[in-house]
Design a protein around this motif. Structure first.
Motif, short mmCIF file in Angstrom:
data_model
loop_
_atom_site.label_atom_id
_atom_site.label_comp_id
_atom_site.label_asym_id
_atom_site.label_seq_id
_atom_site.Cartn_x
_atom_site.Cartn_y
_atom_site.Cartn_z
N THR A 1 -94.48 -51.03 88.06
CA THR A 1 -93.05 -50.88 87.76
C THR A 1 -92.69 -49.59 87.06
N ILE A 2 -93.68 -48.75 86.67
CA ILE A 2 -93.40 -47.52 85.93
C ILE A 2 -94.23 -46.38 86.50
N VAL A 3 -93.60 -45.19 86.64
CA VAL A 3 -94.37 -44.00 86.95
C VAL A 3 -93.93 -42.88 86.02
N THR A 4 -94.84 -41.94 85.78
CA THR A 4 -94.54 -40.75 84.99
C THR A 4 -94.71 -39.53 85.89
N VAL A 5 -93.72 -38.63 85.86
CA VAL A 5 -93.78 -37.45 86.72
C VAL A 5 -93.80 -36.19 85.87
N ARG B 1 -88.63 -46.14 85.12
CA ARG B 1 -88.93 -47.54 84.82
C ARG B 1 -88.12 -48.48 85.71
N GLY B 2 -88.50 -49.75 85.64
CA GLY B 2 -87.75 -50.79 86.34
C GLY B 2 -87.93 -50.75 87.84
N LEU B 3 -89.05 -50.22 88.34
CA LEU B 3 -89.31 -50.15 89.77
C LEU B 3 -89.92 -51.45 90.28
N MET B 4 -89.89 -51.63 91.59
CA MET B 4 -90.49 -52.80 92.21
C MET B 4 -91.95 -52.49 92.56
N PRO B 5 -92.84 -53.44 92.36
CA PRO B 5 -94.24 -53.22 92.74
C PRO B 5 -94.41 -53.00 94.24
N THR C 1 -95.35 -47.39 94.33
CA THR C 1 -95.83 -48.03 93.11
C THR C 1 -97.06 -48.87 93.42
N ASP C 2 -97.86 -49.12 92.38
CA ASP C 2 -99.09 -49.87 92.57
C ASP C 2 -98.79 -51.29 93.01
N PRO C 3 -99.65 -51.87 93.84
CA PRO C 3 -99.51 -53.29 94.18
C PRO C 3 -100.06 -54.14 93.05
N PRO C 4 -99.82 -55.42 93.08
CA PRO C 4 -100.43 -56.30 92.08
C PRO C 4 -101.95 -56.18 92.11
N THR D 1 -76.60 -50.29 84.47
CA THR D 1 -75.20 -50.07 84.79
C THR D 1 -75.09 -49.17 85.99
N SER D 2 -74.15 -49.48 86.88
CA SER D 2 -73.94 -48.70 88.10
C SER D 2 -75.29 -48.47 88.78
N ASP D 3 -75.68 -47.20 88.95
CA ASP D 3 -76.95 -46.90 89.62
C ASP D 3 -77.96 -46.34 88.63
N GLY D 4 -77.91 -46.77 87.40
CA GLY D 4 -78.82 -46.25 86.38
C GLY D 4 -80.19 -46.89 86.46
N LEU D 5 -81.01 -46.59 85.47
CA LEU D 5 -82.36 -47.15 85.41
C LEU D 5 -82.32 -48.51 84.73
N TRP D 6 -83.29 -49.35 85.08
CA TRP D 6 -83.35 -50.68 84.50
C TRP D 6 -83.77 -50.60 83.04
N GLN D 7 -83.12 -51.42 82.19
CA GLN D 7 -83.44 -51.48 80.77
C GLN D 7 -83.69 -52.94 80.39
N ARG D 8 -84.51 -53.11 79.37
CA ARG D 8 -84.71 -54.45 78.82
C ARG D 8 -84.65 -54.37 77.30
N ASP D 9 -84.44 -55.52 76.65
CA ASP D 9 -84.36 -55.57 75.20
C ASP D 9 -85.73 -55.23 74.61
N GLN D 10 -85.78 -54.12 73.84
CA GLN D 10 -87.05 -53.68 73.27
C GLN D 10 -87.28 -54.20 71.86
N ALA D 11 -86.38 -55.10 71.38
CA ALA D 11 -86.52 -55.60 70.01
C ALA D 11 -87.78 -56.46 69.87
N MET D 12 -88.26 -56.55 68.61
CA MET D 12 -89.46 -57.36 68.35
C MET D 12 -89.19 -58.82 68.68
N TYR D 13 -87.96 -59.29 68.39
CA TYR D 13 -87.59 -60.66 68.68
C TYR D 13 -86.35 -60.62 69.58
N PRO D 14 -86.53 -60.53 70.92
CA PRO D 14 -85.38 -60.46 71.81
C PRO D 14 -84.46 -61.65 71.59
#
Length: 797
Positions: A523-527, A557-561, A590-593, A638-651
């Motif tokens: 789900t993540i790559v670095t370029v 981030r937020g890519l599909m495997p 992206t890498d497969p499972p 939002t719109s066509d942005g990158l996927w985000q998730r809650d990064q808090a210690m206790y979501p």
């Protein structure tokens, strides 16, 4: 704790205390004299004596069809009319041809409530409907917190009351504060004060618990009780006993039952109470001669003693046994236990509080059926306050006892409160970006990764500056800049940290020559991006995945495997120049499972709820097909942005997305997020792919972008505020004082930007914001700006 002032129940100016005492001693009143049927107003209902007292005092009346409708919501006009009658200012029948003497456009002449609204406006009982001063909405229902403000305003005008909540606690213990998080900031002082005066108590729920229920509708029965209490209240009114925090039935048989009561600390106070079951109050909680297999509702209150009047009553429901020998038992005699919760979850956590929730198998929320404990007594409220910061606690939850079922075994989990960031805490990370031949920009982050650049100062040419933009630099030169945090309008500063960077040799913009994928996962790559000379210019570029929005982050981030993507790269806009027109791209998969893993799809959200919309932020929730909140398991974009998730210690149960543009319409998408390293019962590895998406739309708002205390005296401050375009919006904002030096009533927001009555040589915090607006998708909340300042000593005035 400050001694609470409780009212002594009375009828009003038209009735004596003796008449009132008789009225309140009639729990079986059927309102026969008033013509109300038992179906309309049952004799054993908790409100029966209060309505009878209000009728006798001429405060309330029934409807023309012969009904009273106690559970119907009371309207704003009805509240004004009843308070007008309490004060003896109501018109006689037939005198309704009144002109509108208010600025309210919806108070027309000749209506039955015109005179009452005129009176309410003239005496400050009503000041509008919260959206301004042009309307009052007389036919709309009134909430319990709105009722609290109106009643307190009336008492201040006609009863000599002062709404002072300093040192006051909530009567009835922790249970009576259920719903406190739902109380609006402006309403909290009124509800707290009226509760301590005995004028307004909590709302008894169907399960016997007590809740403030601030947004719930105020009913005709509720206001009858409040109006009677208000009519006789005086500043030196007799103290009233606190209501029991909890009551329960036990030793339930075919024809009898016993009732016991507990205070807020869990202590048994049955001996101090009196009890009623559709009749007169009695000292014993034991009832006999009941019918088999029949539901009953008993009332319990702390009895009068010395100079303390009897407290408000709480109710407890139970059903007698159906057959001989099948009696229900509660307390220590119970044998059947409820099923324990599966998990305790942390819904919200701070430096000194935590809010818990509990769930059954299948992630079903059963918080309202549970009681909770953190190092003390069990309580029905899942919120604990007064905790120590950065401290480990063991939280417990269990399903509460009910009927003939005992409380379940507890489940527990360990939690740690957050460490408070106060004062000037040095930034954890500082980085340089937008570097050119003669300029650069800096940004700073705290330990949680939050951008704190706006609270920092930067050492340039031996002088500390607030701007993070560094100008007039030399080309091809290495610089080391000190950065520090400031606090309290610059009165406190942190230790500095340093950042080192080198300016460019020339002003030539970055020109990407090639882009390379350095690392790939499901789900993540670095370029990395190189120019024609092989120099890494990744931080000077921006990226777009499959022609989506451009982002200044080289971690995609937020890519599909196991999916093919194309990333496009161009030079970032620098120094007012547009973004580069040279675009290079590369494709990757992206890498497969991992081999040997089971593959499944995450739970799909069926609905995305927009909870609050701010100037540059939105708060969201996601729900599955069963209506269960699954926000913590989802990711958003939002719109066509990158996927985000809650990064808090206790979501938590809400996801916040930042960095939005004011006044722009957005579409937000949510999907069940990718997760790995899960195992089934056999130990096999499970990889969860993202689900399909759900979406919602909203529009961000304009609000205050900055504020300043431009003139400060020993006892006053003058404020002004500006929007994102720099336009002065001072007269459109509200202002509220914060801080330990401010008494609670003074914290209420006000329209006047000149705040007076301050103490010399004292540090204050002012909150400036535009009033909130209603929205179809949820609450729309304007941006809040906080400004520190310190008043000078009096001798320097």
């Amino acid at each position: 704790m400050k001694e609470s002032k409780m009212f002594k129940a009375g009828l009003g100016r038209a009735c004596g205390a003796a008449v009132l005492a008789g009225a309140l001693a009639m729990p079986s009143v059927g309102f026969a004299a008033a013509g109300f049927s038992d179906d309309d107003a049952p004799p054993g209902a908790w409100y029966a004596p209060h309505i009878q007292a209000a009728i006798d005092a001429g405060i309330v009346r029934g409807y023309p069809d012969g009904t009273f409708r106690p559970d119907q919501g009371v309207t704003r006009a009805q509240v004004a009319e009843m308070l007008c009658r309490v004060e003896g200012a109501a018109l006689a029948e037939g005198q309704m041809a009144q002109e509108n003497k208010t600025p309210w456009s919806d108070n027309p002449a000749g209506m039955w409530y015109t005179h009452a609204m005129n009176w309410a406006y003239e005496n400050g009982v009503f000041t509008g409907d919260g959206s301004g001063t042009s309307t009052v909405r007389p036919d709309d229902g009134i909430t319990r917190e709105e009722m609290a403000k109106v009643v307190a305003s009336y008492m201040a005008k006609f009863r000599g009351a002062t709404v002072d909540v300093e040192g006051l606690d909530w009567p009835g213990g922790a249970q009576a504060t259920q719903g406190i998080d739902e109380v609006s900031e402006w309403a909290l002082p009124y509800m707290l004060w009226l509760s301590n005066q005995g004028v307004m108590g909590g709302h008894v729920n169907g399960d016997g618990t007590v809740s403030l229920d601030p947004k719930g509708a105020a009913t005709r029965a509720m206001f009858s009780k409040v109006a009677v209490a208000t009519s006789e209240w005086t500043p030196d009114a007799e103290q009233k006993a606190a209501a029991p925090a909890k009551a329960e039935a036990y030793d339930i048989t075919q024809d009898g039952a016993s009732i016991r009561a507990f205070d807020g600390e869990g202590a048994d106070i049955t001996a101090k109470c009196e009890f009623a079951l559709g009749g007169a109050w009695q000292a014993s909680g034991v009832f006999s001669g009941l019918s088999a297999d029949t539901g009953y509702e008993a009332e319990v209150r702390v009895a009068a003693a010395d100079d303390v009047a009897a407290g408000d009553a709480v109710t407890v429901s139970f059903r007698t046994a159906a057959e001989e020998g099948q009696g229900q038992q509660q307390g220590p005699q119970q044998t059947q236990k409820a099923e324990a919760p599966e998990k305790i979850r942390v819904k919200d956590i701070g430096t000194d509080f935590v809010t818990l929730s509990a769930s059954a198998p299948g992630h079903v929320d059963i918080t309202d059926k549970c009681e909770f404990n953190i190092g003390g007594e069990w309580q029905s409220s899942p919120t604990f306050t007064g905790l120590e910061e950065n401290t480990m606690y063991e939280a417990q939850a269990r399903v509460a006892a009910s009927g003939n079922t005992a409380a379940s075994d507890p489940v527990s989990r360990t939690i740690r409160t957050r460490a408070e960031e106060t004062g000037a805490v040095a930034p954890t990370k500082v980085e340089a970006y937008d570097i050119t031949k003669n300029s650069a920009k800096l940004r700073a982050f705290n330990a949680k990764g939050k951008d704190v650049t706006s609270t920092c100062q930067f050492l340039v040419d031996m002088h500390w500056q607030d701007s993070c933009e560094l100008k007039n630099l030399a080309a091809g030169t290495e610089y080391t800049i000190d950065v520090r945090r400031v606090w309290g309008n610059g009165l406190e500063v942190s230790e500095p940290v340093q950042v080192t960077f080198r300016t460019l040799e020339s002003d030539d913009p970055a020109v990407p020559e090639s882009v390379h994928v350095l690392h790939s996962s499901p789900t993540i790559v670095t370029v990395r991006v190189l120019d024609a000379e092989g120099t890494d210019i990744s931080r000077r570029c921006e990226y777009s995945v499959d022609h989506r929005e451009w982002h200044e982050v080289e971690h995609l981030r937020g890519l599909m495997p196991d999916t093919e993507y194309t990333v496009n790269v161009r030079a970032r806009a620098v120094g007012g120049e547009p973004a580069g027109d040279v675009v290079v791209s590369t494709s990757f998969r992206t890498d497969p499972p991992r081999e040997g893993t089971q593959v499944t799809r995450a739970e799909k959200p069926e609905r995305v709820e927009v909870v609050r919309v701010h100037q540059n932020q939105v708060d969201l929730r996601a729900f599955n097909a069963d209506g269960v909140n699954i926000t913590a398991k989802c990711e958003f974009r939002t719109s066509d942005g990158l996927w985000q998730r809650d990064q808090a210690m206790y979501p938590g149960d809400t996801m916040s997305m930042y960095g939005l543009t004011p006044g722009v319409e957005y579409t937000v998408y949510a999907r069940g997020q990718y997760s790995s390293d899960l195992h089934d019962e056999d130990g096999s590895l499970i990889e969860v792919f993202p689900s399909d998406t759900a979406e919602a739309s909203f529009t961000t708002i304009y609000g205050a972008a900055s504020a300043e205390a431009y003139e400060v005296g020993p006892d006053y401050v003058k404020m002004r505020a500006f929007d994102v375009d720099g336009k002065d919006i001072t007269d459109k904002c509200l202002y509220a004082l914060e801080g330990t030096a401010v008494r609670p009533p003074d914290r209420l927001p006000r329209k006047d930007s000149v705040l007076t009555g301050l103490r010399p040589d004292t540090k204050y915090l002012v909150k400036a914001f535009m009033p909130n607006e209603g929205g179809a998708n949820g609450e729309i909340k304007a941006n809040r700006i906080y400004v520190w300042f310190k008043t000078p000593p009096a001798e320097e005035a």
